[in-house]
Design a protein around this motif. Structure first.
Motif, PDB file in Angstrom:
ATOM      1  N   MET A   1      -1.160  -6.372   1.169  1.00  0.00           N
ATOM      2  CA  MET A   1      -2.625  -6.501   0.695  1.00  0.00           C
ATOM      3  C   MET A   1      -3.345  -7.686  -0.207  1.00  0.00           C
ATOM      4  SD  MET A   1      -5.850  -3.792   1.100  1.00  0.00           S
ATOM      5  CE  MET A   1      -4.916  -2.251   1.794  1.00  0.00           C
ATOM      6  N   HIS A 107      -5.370  -8.318   5.242  1.00  0.00           N
ATOM      7  CA  HIS A 107      -3.675  -7.267   5.407  1.00  0.00           C
ATOM      8  C   HIS A 107      -2.880  -7.600   6.423  1.00  0.00           C
ATOM      9  CE1 HIS A 107      -0.782  -4.126   4.309  1.00  0.00           C
ATOM     10  NE2 HIS A 107      -0.308  -3.996   5.786  1.00  0.00           N
ATOM     11  N   HIS A 117       4.818 -10.881   3.773  1.00  0.00           N
ATOM     12  CA  HIS A 117       3.366 -10.161   3.207  1.00  0.00           C
ATOM     13  C   HIS A 117       3.986 -10.050   1.211  1.00  0.00           C
ATOM     14  CE1 HIS A 117       0.727  -7.585   2.187  1.00  0.00           C
ATOM     15  NE2 HIS A 117       1.367  -6.431   2.664  1.00  0.00           N
TER      16      HIS A 117
END
Length: 158
Positions: A1, A107, A117
């Motif tokens: 995130m 996110h 990610h």
């Protein structure tokens, strides 16, 4: 995130008014080339915003759907950019004196972004989002200043 925060020297209601105009997202969302369409009931839950994003001739049409809307406090969007998947974009407006602490969380939800990610991708997104919040803050402060000037000019002098 990726999480960014920015103190904006305008009230939450003034910042919220910018978020409520879907056609203005192109002014402050980095990478937006054009706002193609905004539902008339934007930013109510379920409303959609269609944008063209990209750099130069490399473009992609993206759709943002409002998932959560708490006026003047919180707006959460799901941005869908096929074939890249989708991301959650959460914006929180926290009153800070007469100003607004704007918190932006990004996110990945689905697609390749979930596998990529991590630190390098989150860093790039954080830089991009920081640029967006700088633009949003400048617009909000400029409009706050202009509306303050207009109010002063409209006040009769004695």
């Amino acid at each position: 995130m990726a999480r960014n925060r920015r103190l904006i020297l305008s009230s939450p209601s003034e910042v919220w008014s910018l978020l409520c105009d879907g056609y203005r997202y192109g002014e402050w969302v980095t990478g937006t080339q054009q706002v193609l369409d905004a539902d008339p009931h934007w930013p109510e839950v379920g409303a959609r915003l269609r944008v063209r994003v990209g750099v130069g001739p490399l473009t992609l049409d993206d759709t943002c759907v409002v998932r959560i809307c708490e006026p003047e406090r919180r707006l959460e969007l799901e941005a869908k950019a096929e074939p890249f998947g989708a991301a959650r974009i959460a914006m929180r407006l926290v009153p800070w004196g007469e100003s607004t602490l704007f918190v932006l969380d990004w996110h990945p939800l689905r697609g390749p972004g979930t596998r990529m990610h991590g630190l390098p991708v989150d860093y790039v997104i954080a830089v991009r989002n920081g640029m967006m919040l700088t633009k949003l803050a400048r617009i909000a402060v400029r409009e706050h200043t202009e509306s303050g000037s207009a109010t002063l000019q409209d006040t009769p002098s004695s």
